[in-house]
Design a protein around this motif. Structure first.
Motif, PDB file in Angstrom:
ATOM      1  N   THR A 138      -7.576  -1.965  14.617  1.00  0.00           N
ATOM      2  CA  THR A 138      -7.301  -2.467  13.373  1.00  0.00           C
ATOM      3  C   THR A 138      -8.420  -3.257  12.900  1.00  0.00           C
ATOM      4  O   THR A 138      -9.549  -3.164  13.580  1.00  0.00           O
ATOM      5  CB  THR A 138      -5.942  -3.380  13.456  1.00  0.00           C
ATOM      6  OG1 THR A 138      -6.439  -4.413  14.214  1.00  0.00           O
ATOM      7  CG2 THR A 138      -4.750  -2.626  14.068  1.00  0.00           C
ATOM      8  N   GLU A 139      -8.235  -3.972  11.616  1.00  0.00           N
ATOM      9  CA  GLU A 139      -9.243  -4.765  11.307  1.00  0.00           C
ATOM     10  C   GLU A 139      -9.706  -5.967  12.041  1.00  0.00           C
ATOM     11  O   GLU A 139     -10.895  -6.552  12.274  1.00  0.00           O
ATOM     12  CB  GLU A 139      -8.936  -5.463   9.925  1.00  0.00           C
ATOM     13  CG  GLU A 139      -8.906  -4.130   8.873  1.00  0.00           C
ATOM     14  CD  GLU A 139      -7.616  -3.580   8.688  1.00  0.00           C
ATOM     15  OE1 GLU A 139      -7.510  -2.651   7.943  1.00  0.00           O
ATOM     16  OE2 GLU A 139      -6.595  -3.911   9.580  1.00  0.00           O
ATOM     17  N   SER A 171     -16.208  -5.910   0.023  1.00  0.00           N
ATOM     18  CA  SER A 171     -15.414  -4.926   0.909  1.00  0.00           C
ATOM     19  C   SER A 171     -15.954  -4.260   2.085  1.00  0.00           C
ATOM     20  O   SER A 171     -16.964  -3.389   1.538  1.00  0.00           O
ATOM     21  CB  SER A 171     -14.290  -4.218   0.129  1.00  0.00           C
ATOM     22  OG  SER A 171     -13.320  -5.107  -0.762  1.00  0.00           O
ATOM     23  N   HIS A 234      -9.484  -3.824  -6.392  1.00  0.00           N
ATOM     24  CA  HIS A 234      -8.627  -4.571  -5.933  1.00  0.00           C
ATOM     25  C   HIS A 234      -8.724  -6.027  -6.310  1.00  0.00           C
ATOM     26  O   HIS A 234      -9.719  -6.198  -6.496  1.00  0.00           O
ATOM     27  CB  HIS A 234      -8.396  -4.580  -4.445  1.00  0.00           C
ATOM     28  CG  HIS A 234      -7.038  -5.157  -3.956  1.00  0.00           C
ATOM     29  ND1 HIS A 234      -5.888  -4.557  -4.351  1.00  0.00           N
ATOM     30  CD2 HIS A 234      -6.704  -5.933  -2.813  1.00  0.00           C
ATOM     31  CE1 HIS A 234      -4.936  -5.471  -3.714  1.00  0.00           C
ATOM     32  NE2 HIS A 234      -5.462  -6.306  -2.912  1.00  0.00           N
ATOM     33  N   ASP A 238     -11.831  -7.326   0.907  1.00  0.00           N
ATOM     34  CA  ASP A 238     -11.362  -7.271   2.417  1.00  0.00           C
ATOM     35  C   ASP A 238     -11.920  -6.191   2.997  1.00  0.00           C
ATOM     36  O   ASP A 238     -12.670  -5.283   2.467  1.00  0.00           O
ATOM     37  CB  ASP A 238      -9.850  -7.357   2.210  1.00  0.00           C
ATOM     38  CG  ASP A 238      -9.180  -8.025   3.054  1.00  0.00           C
ATOM     39  OD1 ASP A 238      -9.842  -8.586   4.354  1.00  0.00           O
ATOM     40  OD2 ASP A 238      -7.896  -8.627   3.157  1.00  0.00           O
ATOM     41  N   TYR A 240     -11.287  -3.159   5.473  1.00  0.00           N
ATOM     42  CA  TYR A 240     -10.058  -1.886   5.590  1.00  0.00           C
ATOM     43  C   TYR A 240     -10.498  -1.055   6.511  1.00  0.00           C
ATOM     44  O   TYR A 240     -11.532  -0.412   6.476  1.00  0.00           O
ATOM     45  CB  TYR A 240      -9.923  -1.415   4.100  1.00  0.00           C
ATOM     46  CG  TYR A 240      -9.499  -2.338   3.055  1.00  0.00           C
ATOM     47  CD1 TYR A 240      -8.152  -2.655   3.324  1.00  0.00           C
ATOM     48  CD2 TYR A 240     -10.304  -2.741   2.192  1.00  0.00           C
ATOM     49  CE1 TYR A 240      -7.642  -3.741   2.068  1.00  0.00           C
ATOM     50  CE2 TYR A 240      -9.798  -3.798   1.079  1.00  0.00           C
ATOM     51  CZ  TYR A 240      -8.578  -4.085   1.002  1.00  0.00           C
ATOM     52  OH  TYR A 240      -8.001  -4.995   0.065  1.00  0.00           O
ATOM     53  N   THR A 290      -2.784   0.592   8.327  1.00  0.00           N
ATOM     54  CA  THR A 290      -1.700  -0.216   7.513  1.00  0.00           C
ATOM     55  C   THR A 290      -2.178  -1.120   6.331  1.00  0.00           C
ATOM     56  O   THR A 290      -1.371  -1.070   5.366  1.00  0.00           O
ATOM     57  CB  THR A 290      -0.994  -1.083   8.466  1.00  0.00           C
ATOM     58  OG1 THR A 290      -0.337  -0.180   9.551  1.00  0.00           O
ATOM     59  CG2 THR A 290       0.153  -1.731   7.876  1.00  0.00           C
ATOM     60  N   ARG A 291      -3.109  -1.887   6.590  1.00  0.00           N
ATOM     61  CA  ARG A 291      -3.597  -2.699   5.508  1.00  0.00           C
ATOM     62  C   ARG A 291      -3.934  -2.107   4.290  1.00  0.00           C
ATOM     63  O   ARG A 291      -3.578  -2.503   3.238  1.00  0.00           O
ATOM     64  CB  ARG A 291      -4.763  -3.627   6.056  1.00  0.00           C
ATOM     65  CG  ARG A 291      -5.322  -4.530   5.012  1.00  0.00           C
ATOM     66  CD  ARG A 291      -6.618  -5.255   5.465  1.00  0.00           C
ATOM     67  NE  ARG A 291      -6.306  -6.239   6.442  1.00  0.00           N
ATOM     68  CZ  ARG A 291      -7.072  -7.186   7.130  1.00  0.00           C
ATOM     69  NH1 ARG A 291      -8.396  -6.994   6.916  1.00  0.00           N
ATOM     70  NH2 ARG A 291      -6.570  -8.044   8.029  1.00  0.00           N
ATOM     71  N   ALA A 292      -4.780  -1.010   4.457  1.00  0.00           N
ATOM     72  CA  ALA A 292      -4.989  -0.082   3.132  1.00  0.00           C
ATOM     73  C   ALA A 292      -3.715   0.532   2.653  1.00  0.00           C
ATOM     74  O   ALA A 292      -3.737   0.719   1.395  1.00  0.00           O
ATOM     75  CB  ALA A 292      -5.981   1.062   3.483  1.00  0.00           C
ATOM     76  N   THR A 294      -0.737  -0.882   2.702  1.00  0.00           N
ATOM     77  CA  THR A 294      -0.065  -2.122   2.177  1.00  0.00           C
ATOM     78  C   THR A 294      -0.734  -2.381   0.883  1.00  0.00           C
ATOM     79  O   THR A 294      -0.030  -2.711  -0.232  1.00  0.00           O
ATOM     80  CB  THR A 294       0.274  -2.978   3.119  1.00  0.00           C
ATOM     81  OG1 THR A 294       1.027  -2.288   4.160  1.00  0.00           O
ATOM     82  CG2 THR A 294       0.982  -4.010   2.397  1.00  0.00           C
ATOM     83  N   ALA A 295      -2.156  -2.849   1.208  1.00  0.00           N
ATOM     84  CA  ALA A 295      -2.645  -3.489  -0.289  1.00  0.00           C
ATOM     85  C   ALA A 295      -3.280  -2.784  -1.174  1.00  0.00           C
ATOM     86  O   ALA A 295      -3.110  -3.102  -2.402  1.00  0.00           O
ATOM     87  CB  ALA A 295      -3.983  -4.462   0.586  1.00  0.00           C
TER      88      ALA A 295
END
Length: 319
Positions: A138-139, A171, A234, A238, A240, A290-292, A294-295
């Motif tokens: 993950t990140e 990002s 976005h 962040d 990703y 998951t972050r990509a 979701t966000a």
């Protein structure tokens, strides 16, 4: 996409660059691209404005970015081969690390000079995790690169976070392996599909590879370009991880390619050359996006076998 009128893309001659340029042009964005040679890259749309230059020439690149004052900057440029980074670690550090940071500074200066948001997208790599401490990554997974390519990318990745804390909309896209028929034959996946197609056509006898047991998370290149654009637009920058969440070995890729080409007795046609083995090679890289999801609302669209099928079909047609 409100307010986005001009984009600056480095590394536009690769597969990602061509897909990104097509996407941006379709969105009505004026696209400028930095290229090392004066030739138009094979898949790059004619509407892209080309600027000849070297990303490592910081002064010239900074002047160009200042003149263009783009709304979005996508840094795809890299010495993209892990094997090549072992042969020339100095160049890998300069292009993948130092030049990327210089481009971040250039984008930040444009944002300050014009009092506007400049979205910067750094194309990072799963190689920053090296031999990862956890799977999937993950990140938050610690960075522990095991080759010059990954180390240089890790520096640029970390500096993207530094500039984000400085106020730049920056990002870093931690991209896992992503493929397409536009992949250069010097990459192992396209080497596999093009050679398999040649074997099926009777113009080649064997496929010579290195480590067949390395496992990677293979995705579809246009999907990963879509993630880049989503990140740029976005509300905030962040880091990703962009991945499918499933890993397959190089051997799996070979088997799937031969199956798509209709060749059954493939094991006897594959030879491992010790000279192609890397000094160190991560055994298993698999990402958690998951972050990509979701966000950014991002998700991959093609499965592993479909990606291999599209590449083999293209190479069969060429063969």
């Amino acid at each position: 996409m409100a307010g986005v009128s001009r984009a600056f893309v480095t590394g536009a001659s690769g597969q990602d660059g061509s897909y990104l340029a097509e996407r941006l042009l379709a969105d009505g964005v004026e696209v400028h691209a930095l290229t090392l040679s004066g030739e138009v890259p094979e898949f790059l749309p004619a509407d892209v404005v080309l600027h000849r230059g070297d990303l490592c020439d910081v002064a010239a690149t900074r002047a160009l970015v200042a003149d263009l004052a783009p709304d979005e900057v996508y840094n795809l440029a890299a010495l993209s081969s892990v094997a090549a980074s072992w042969e020339d670690p100095d160049l890998s550090a300069a292009v993948n690390g130092g030049a990327a940071v210089a481009l971040l500074e250039s984008a930040w200066r444009v944002a300050q000079a014009h009092d506007k948001q400049v979205a910067f997208v750094q194309c990072s790599s799963a190689e920053i995790f090296g031999e990862p401490s956890e799977s999937p990554q993950t990140e938050a997974t610690p960075l522990r690169p095991v080759n010059p390519y990954g180390a240089a990318k890790a520096y640029a990745h970390l500096m993207t976070g530094v500039y984000r804390s400085r106020g730049l909309h920056a990002s870093s896209m931690v991209l896992y392996n992503h493929e397409s028929p536009r992949r250069s034959p010097r990459f192992v996946t396209r080497k596999i599909t093009s050679t398999v197609a040649a074997i099926a056509a009777g113009t080649a006898d064997e496929l010579v590879l290195g480590n067949l047991d390395a496992r990677r998370d293979f995705g579809w290149a246009p999907d990963y370009v879509d993630a880049m654009v989503r990140a740029a637009r976005h509300e905030q920058g962040d880091d990703y991880v962009i991945a499918t969440g499933a890993s397959h070995s190089v051997r799996d890729f070979v088997a799937a390619a031969f199956e798509q080409a209709g060749v059954s007795d493939w094991e006897a046609r594959v030879r491992v050359d010790p000279a192609l083995l890397r000094p160190t090679d991560p055994t298993d890289l698999r990402g958690d996006a998951t972050r990509a999801r979701t966000a950014l609302g991002w998700a991959p669209t093609l499965e592993f076998t479909d990606i291999v099928k599209r590449m083999v079909e293209t190479d069969l047609a060429l063969a």
